[in-house]
Each structure stands twice: as structure tokens, then as C-alpha cells.
Motif scaffolding. Structure first.
Motif, PDB file in Angstrom:
ATOM      1  N   ASN A 218       0.850  -1.200   0.000  1.00 37.92           N
ATOM      2  CA  ASN A 218       0.000   0.000   0.000  1.00 37.92           C
ATOM      3  C   ASN A 218       0.882   1.244   0.000  1.00 37.92           C
ATOM      4  OD1 ASN A 218      -2.119   1.792   0.232  1.00 37.92           O
ATOM      5  ND2 ASN A 218      -2.386   1.485   2.422  1.00 37.92           N
ATOM      6  N   ARG A 219       0.670   2.102  -0.983  1.00 39.61           N
ATOM      7  CA  ARG A 219       1.398   3.370  -1.045  1.00 39.61           C
ATOM      8  C   ARG A 219       0.521   4.430  -0.382  1.00 39.61           C
ATOM      9  NH1 ARG A 219       6.316   3.058  -2.497  1.00 39.61           N
ATOM     10  NH2 ARG A 219       6.114   2.758  -4.749  1.00 39.61           N
ATOM     11  N   ILE A 220       0.857   4.812   0.816  1.00 40.08           N
ATOM     12  CA  ILE A 220       0.032   5.755   1.568  1.00 40.08           C
ATOM     13  C   ILE A 220       0.291   7.191   1.125  1.00 40.08           C
ATOM     14  CG2 ILE A 220      -0.457   6.655   3.876  1.00 40.08           C
ATOM     15  CD1 ILE A 220       0.215   3.860   4.939  1.00 40.08           C
ATOM     16  N   SER A 221       1.543   7.486   0.861  1.00 42.22           N
ATOM     17  CA  SER A 221       1.888   8.855   0.467  1.00 42.22           C
ATOM     18  C   SER A 221       3.046   8.827  -0.516  1.00 42.22           C
ATOM     19  CB  SER A 221       2.263   9.682   1.704  1.00 42.22           C
ATOM     20  OG  SER A 221       2.714  10.955   1.334  1.00 42.22           O
ATOM     21  N   HIS A 222       2.921   9.652  -1.590  1.00 40.26           N
ATOM     22  CA  HIS A 222       3.979   9.716  -2.606  1.00 40.26           C
ATOM     23  C   HIS A 222       4.084  11.180  -3.064  1.00 40.26           C
ATOM     24  CE1 HIS A 222       5.798   7.945  -6.535  1.00 40.26           C
ATOM     25  NE2 HIS A 222       6.581   8.819  -5.940  1.00 40.26           N
ATOM     26  N   LEU A 223       4.794  11.974  -2.295  1.00 41.23           N
ATOM     27  CA  LEU A 223       4.837  13.413  -2.551  1.00 41.23           C
ATOM     28  C   LEU A 223       5.988  13.775  -3.488  1.00 41.23           C
ATOM     29  CD1 LEU A 223       4.079  14.683   1.065  1.00 41.23           C
ATOM     30  CD2 LEU A 223       2.491  14.412  -0.844  1.00 41.23           C
ATOM     31  N   PRO A 224       5.773  14.722  -4.381  1.00 43.15           N
ATOM     32  CA  PRO A 224       6.794  15.106  -5.367  1.00 43.15           C
ATOM     33  C   PRO A 224       7.867  15.983  -4.730  1.00 43.15           C
ATOM     34  CG  PRO A 224       4.894  16.521  -5.562  1.00 43.15           C
ATOM     35  CD  PRO A 224       4.531  15.491  -4.543  1.00 43.15           C
ATOM     36  N   PRO A 225       9.016  16.137  -5.424  1.00 42.87           N
ATOM     37  CA  PRO A 225      10.061  17.036  -4.923  1.00 42.87           C
ATOM     38  C   PRO A 225       9.517  18.458  -4.846  1.00 42.87           C
ATOM     39  CG  PRO A 225      10.887  15.644  -6.679  1.00 42.87           C
ATOM     40  CD  PRO A 225       9.416  15.468  -6.655  1.00 42.87           C
ATOM     41  N   ASP A 226       9.655  19.060  -3.711  1.00 43.76           N
ATOM     42  CA  ASP A 226       9.118  20.407  -3.552  1.00 43.76           C
ATOM     43  C   ASP A 226       9.837  21.079  -2.384  1.00 43.76           C
ATOM     44  OD1 ASP A 226       7.334  22.636  -2.697  1.00 43.76           O
ATOM     45  OD2 ASP A 226       6.100  21.845  -4.338  1.00 43.76           O
ATOM     46  N   GLY A 227      10.048  22.363  -2.509  1.00 40.98           N
ATOM     47  CA  GLY A 227      10.740  23.106  -1.470  1.00 40.98           C
ATOM     48  C   GLY A 227      10.034  23.062  -0.136  1.00 40.98           C
ATOM     49  N   GLU A 228       8.720  22.898  -0.151  1.00 43.76           N
ATOM     50  CA  GLU A 228       7.996  22.888   1.127  1.00 43.76           C
ATOM     51  C   GLU A 228       8.287  21.626   1.937  1.00 43.76           C
ATOM     52  OE1 GLU A 228       3.677  20.989   0.073  1.00 43.76           O
ATOM     53  OE2 GLU A 228       3.950  23.129  -0.280  1.00 43.76           O
ATOM     54  N   HIS A 229       8.857  20.618   1.281  1.00 44.89           N
ATOM     55  CA  HIS A 229       9.209  19.381   1.993  1.00 44.89           C
ATOM     56  C   HIS A 229      10.654  19.396   2.478  1.00 44.89           C
ATOM     57  CE1 HIS A 229       5.406  17.954   0.658  1.00 44.89           C
ATOM     58  NE2 HIS A 229       5.761  17.795  -0.613  1.00 44.89           N
ATOM     59  N   ALA A 230      11.390  20.434   2.124  1.00 45.52           N
ATOM     60  CA  ALA A 230      12.782  20.519   2.568  1.00 45.52           C
ATOM     61  C   ALA A 230      12.812  20.684   4.086  1.00 45.52           C
ATOM     62  CB  ALA A 230      13.475  21.703   1.890  1.00 45.52           C
ATOM     63  N   GLN A 231      13.709  19.968   4.736  1.00 43.79           N
ATOM     64  CA  GLN A 231      13.775  20.021   6.194  1.00 43.79           C
ATOM     65  C   GLN A 231      15.200  19.824   6.675  1.00 43.79           C
ATOM     66  OE1 GLN A 231      12.245  16.615   8.337  1.00 43.79           O
ATOM     67  NE2 GLN A 231      12.363  15.311   6.514  1.00 43.79           N
ATOM     68  N   ILE A 232      15.408  20.191   7.935  1.00 44.74           N
ATOM     69  CA  ILE A 232      16.686  19.974   8.601  1.00 44.74           C
ATOM     70  C   ILE A 232      16.484  18.896   9.660  1.00 44.74           C
ATOM     71  CG2 ILE A 232      18.499  20.975  10.038  1.00 44.74           C
ATOM     72  CD1 ILE A 232      18.510  22.020   7.192  1.00 44.74           C
ATOM     73  N   ILE A 233      17.332  17.877   9.638  1.00 40.11           N
ATOM     74  CA  ILE A 233      17.256  16.784  10.621  1.00 40.11           C
ATOM     75  C   ILE A 233      18.195  17.101  11.774  1.00 40.11           C
ATOM     76  CG2 ILE A 233      17.654  14.321  11.009  1.00 40.11           C
ATOM     77  CD1 ILE A 233      17.065  13.884   8.026  1.00 40.11           C
ATOM     78  N   ASN A 234      17.631  17.157  12.973  1.00 45.30           N
ATOM     79  CA  ASN A 234      18.406  17.478  14.170  1.00 45.30           C
ATOM     80  C   ASN A 234      19.075  16.200  14.687  1.00 45.30           C
ATOM     81  OD1 ASN A 234      19.469  18.345  16.553  1.00 45.30           O
ATOM     82  ND2 ASN A 234      17.539  19.108  17.428  1.00 45.30           N
TER      83      ASN A 234
END
Length: 452
Positions: A406-422
Motif C-alpha cells: 500500500n502506497r500511503i503517500s507519494h509526494l513530489p520534490p518540492d521546497g515545502e518538503h525541505a527540512q533539517i534533521i536534528n
């Protein structure tokens, strides 16, 4: 991919078949060995009839006949000896090591013919012991009947001897005074005396009967004794007889299910709850067995899927740099593993307790913050590159028998998904270059190139 991608994977039908075979194999072995132990224990618990042997011996000396008591007792002893012989032939340590071994999953058949022969042999021995126990119980009941007849016969003979003027004592032969016809409830008392030795009854029930019989023995008033018999003893007799009837009716199915339930609990870390034999508890045990099996199989499959994904990531050159495990207030649990992805970036793989696997790419730093505009642009480029890698990851998973469910989520490359991992939230294996440091290096190079 690029933005967060949430998926649920499952095993191919071939691998699912192999997993089910292993669980069936382990379960059958466990049930058989548990049955063997219990049936053997019950055989040894069958009454020895030590006090009744003296009466039988006395009758044999007097009449040359003990009502076949000795023959029946020898047959019972042979059953016990045969059961001990079966137990002596089994290597419990080796069998239990096979049962407790971790389920392994490979793309080949795992239950070999030798293992199946071992299981069948155990099941056959368990059936033999079960038959011996059944026969032993029948003989024990026959011996009880013979013992009562022998007591009465010896009592009559001793009474005749007394009547002839001989001073003979037979107090040691435990002749029951409850057979006295002057007792208005002698029949009920006689039945309860027989019932209290029934191996089906629990110690609690037996003690209850003994206390009631003792109280009846102390009552001297005939009217009170009749009332006590009607109000207390008769209902108790009926209830215990009904319990034995139900036990005999449902016992085989209940015993089989409880053995399986106990084995599964011991294998997979559950506390064994006690159940009495009843139709209602048979249904409860069926549901518990189903629940434990499904949970164990699901956990095993998910563990294999997680291991496969770890292997694939390593095969493709990703290195684990950190990990963490978190349990939220609502009880949901997840485990994160952090893999390197280029300079200053990482891929976080989250394994959730509900089977979901989430993969996200982010920049690395040791504090909580949002990426700036330049970092966002860099991360978007990395997201695009990771799309191709992700397709390769799923191809390699398929080769190991893991497919998308089951593919629950498949979001495209987008700046709003950019994040910093602490990374301070993780147990890091070693220090890695932060995205900010890599950005400064890149910015300096670009500036130098412009000046030139």
C-alpha cells in the motif's frame, strides 16, 4: 520521490508460505512435546492404591482370589513403565532448541523432510501416551470398584469370624461407616466419597467435598442430617457430576487448544492465563491462539522486511550514521535509522509499529531549525536524485521477496518538503558534516569563481 514517502510492504506469496510452514512446524512440535509432558505427568499421578493392596492381599490369603485386583494393578503399573520408557527415548533439550529457534526466512523451502519426520514421530508418541492415559483412567476406576467390593467382602468375612467368637480387629482396613443403612443420606455420602477421589476434580473441589462430608459425620440429629443432605450435599453432588460430565465432553478439544495456547505464549513472551475446561473457554482459547499466531507472524514478516531494507540501503552505498527509538503517549512506537546521502544530507527511514515505512531526505544539523532559501534549493536537487535511487531500492526489495502492499503517500520534490534533521535527537555513531558547513564551502567556491 522526494517529499516524504510512506509505504507498507508485504512478503510475496512464496515467502508467506515459507513463514507459515515454519510457524506450523514449530507449533506442531511444541504442542506435541507439551502434550507428551502433560500426559506423562497425569499417568504418574494415577492413584497407587497402596491401602487397597493390603485388603486384596488379605483376601488372596483367605480365599485365593482378590477379585482381579492384582491383575488390574499390574496392568496399570505396566502403563506407567511404558510411559517412562517413551520419555527416556526423547531428547527434550534438542527438541526445545528447535522449537525456540528464531524463525528465519529464505527464498527456499525451510521445512525439510527430516524435520517433518521428527514432528510426526513426536505426535505419534503423544497419541500413544494419550491412549495410555485413557486406559489408565479406566483401570483406575475399575480398581476403585473392586476395592469397594473387596472392603465389603472382607468386612463380612471378618464379621462372621467375630460372630464365631474370635477376637479379630479390622479397624485398619478403613471400612466406611457410611454404608450403614441407618444413615438417611448414606447413598449421597457414598457417591461423594467416590467422587472426591476423581482425578478430574481440582483440589479445591475435593477439599470442599471433604469438609462437607466431615460436617455430615458430626451431625447427630436425623432431621438436621436429612436437611443438610438435601440443601448442601445433594446439590454439591449434582454440580460436581455435571462438571465431570462437561469436562469429559469438552476435555479433548480443550486440552488440545490449551496445550497450543501455552506453547504459543511461551514461544512469544505472553503470560499463560489459567482456564478451566468449558465450552465458553474453548471459544476464548481459539480467539487467543488466532491473535497470538497472527501477531507473531506479522512481527516476523515485518522484521524481515525491515532487515531487507537495511541490507538494500547498505548494498547501494548508504551508511548508517545514527538511530533512535520513540514510543509516543498513545502507545505508537517507531524506530528511525539515519543514512548518509551526499554532503550535509541524510535519508531518515522510519519503521512504525503499524507496519508503515517512511523515507525522508533532509539536511543535517545539531539543532532544530528550518532550511534557508539556498539550502532548500540544494535539498530539492538531492530529492530529485533520490527518486531514481528509490525505484532501485524497491526493485532490490522485490528480489528479496518484498513487494509493495500500500502506497500511503507519494509526494513530489518540492521546497515545502525541505527540512533539517536534528542529529542531537539521535544516537550518532560518528560525527558528520552539517549542511550549513557544506553550504559555506559551496558558496565560497562560487564566489571565487565569479571573482576570477
Amino acid at each position: 520521490m522526494s517529499g516524504p514517502k510512506i509505504s507498507i510492504y508485504q512478503l510475496t506469496p512464496q515467502l508467506q508460505k515459507i513463514v507459515n510452514e515454519q510457524f506450523d512446524f514449530k507449533g506442531r512440535m511444541g504442542i506435541a512435546i507439551e502434550k507428551i509432558k502433560k500426559e506423562h505427568e497425569k499417568i504418574l499421578e494415577i492413584e497407587q492404591f497402596n491401602s487397597d493392596k493390603d485388603i486384596a492381599s488379605e483376601l488372596m490369603n483367605r480365599n485365593g482370589d482378590d477379585n482381579e485386583f492384582s491383575d488390574k494393578l499390574n496392568e496399570l503399573n505396566k502403563i506407567k513403565n511404558d510411559a517412562n520408557e517413551i520419555i527416556s527415548q526423547l531428547n527434550f533439550k534438542n527438541i526445545e532448541s528447535q522449537i525456540n529457534a528464531k524463525v528465519t526466512i529464505n527464498l527456499i523451502q525451510v521445512v525439510n523432510p527430516i524435520s517433518l519426520i521428527d514432528v510426526k514421530t513426536l505426535e505419534e508418541k503423544a497419541d500413544v501416551l494419550s491412549d495410555q492415559l485413557s486406559r489408565g483412567k479406566i483401570i483406575a476406576e475399575e480398581l476403585k470398584t473392586i476395592s469397594v467390593e473387596n472392603k465389603n467382602l472382607l468386612k463380612n468375612q471378618l464379621q462372621e469370624t467375630i460372630d464365631e467368637g474370635f477376637n479379630t480387629s479390622f479397624a485398619d482396613f478403613e471400612i466406611d461407616k457410611d454404608t450403614n443403612i441407618s444413615n438417611p443420606i448414606s447413598g449421597i455420602i457414598t457417591e461423594l466419597n467416590k467422587l472426591k477421589d476423581n482425578i478430574i476434580l481440582s483440589e479445591e473441589y475435593k477439599n470442599e467435598i471433604n469438609k462437607s462430608l466431615q460436617k455430615a459425620d458430626e451431625i447427630k440429629d436425623i432431621t438436621y442430617l436429612k436437611n443438610y443432605g438435601a440443601i448442601t450435599l445433594k446439590p454439591m453432588l449434582n454440580q460436581r457430576n455435571q462438571y465431570i460430565e462437561d469436562y469429559q465432553k469438552y476435555h479433548d478439544e480443550f486440552e488440545t487448544l490449551f496445550n497450543e495456547y501455552s506453547v504459543l505464549c511461551n514461544l512469544y513472551g505472553y503470560i499463560v492465563q489459567e482456564y478451566v475446561c468449558s465450552k465458553e473457554n474453548i471459544d476464548i482459547l481459539k480467539n487467543e491462539i488466532k491473535r497470538i499466531k497472527e501477531t507473531a507472524i506479522k512481527d516476523t514478516e515485518q522484521s524481515y522486511i525491515n532487515d531487507c531494507l537495511d541490507e538494500v540501503m547498505e548494498e547501494m552505498g548508504y551508511s548508517i550514521i545514527g538511530s533512535r527509538s520513540v514510543t509516543k503517549r498513545n502507545g505508537k512506537h517507531f524506530h528511525d535509522e539515519l543514512y548518509t546521502y551526499g554532503e550535509g544530507a541524510a535519508v531518515n527511514v522510519r519503521y512504525s509499529s503499524d507496519g508503515q515505512i517512511t523515507m525522508e531526505l533532509g539536511g543535517i544539523d545539531d539543532n532544530d531549525r528550518l532550511p534557508d532559501e539556498y539550502e532548500t534549493e540544494m535539498l530539492c536537487e538531492s530529492m530529485n536524485e533520490f527518486c531514481e535511487d528509490f525505484s532501485e531500492i524497491e526493485k532490490r526489495l522485490l528480489a528479496k521477496g518484498v513487494v509493495l502492499s500500500n502506497r500511503i503517500s507519494h509526494l513530489p520534490p518540492d521546497g515545502e518538503h525541505a527540512q533539517i534533521i536534528n542529529t542531537s535527537d539521535y544516537e550518532m555513531q560518528y560525527e558528520t558534516e552539517k549542511l550549513q558547513a557544506f553550504k559555506k564551502q559551496t558558496t565560497t567556491k562560487l564566489k571565487t569563481m565569479k571573482e576570477d
